[in-house]
Design a protein around this motif. Structure first.
Motif: not given
Length: 81
Positions: A51, A71-72, A74-76, A4, A78-79
């Motif tokens: 993203y 960002i991280e 959001k990615n966490t 990231t 989302h997963s």
């Protein structure tokens, strides 16, 4: 160095032509890296597009680490869905 972090560096370097060789996580985009408010908004736009997210943290106090955390996170989140 996180992926990231490297992505943010790439956006700054390629889209905004900002030299990032000395970019550090605690630096503020405006006061420390010298981005204008227009450039900061452009950076946020490019990150949001890359993203597929909306960034709520904005303003002159936004740091590199704040953006990477958003960002991280959001990615966490989302997963987990």
């Amino acid at each position: 160095m996180s992926t990231t972090y490297q992505s943010v560096q790439t956006i700054l370097r390629n889209q905004l032509l900002v030299p990032v060789s000395r970019m550090q996580s605690k630096q503020k985009f405006t006061t420390d890296l010298g981005l204008s408010s227009f450039e900061l908004n452009a950076l946020l736009y490019y990150v949001e597009e890359k993203y597929k997210m909306v960034i709520h943290e904005t303003g002159e106090s936004l740091t590199v680490q704040d953006l990477i955390f958003s960002i991280e996170q959001k990615n966490t989140n989302h997963s987990k869905r």
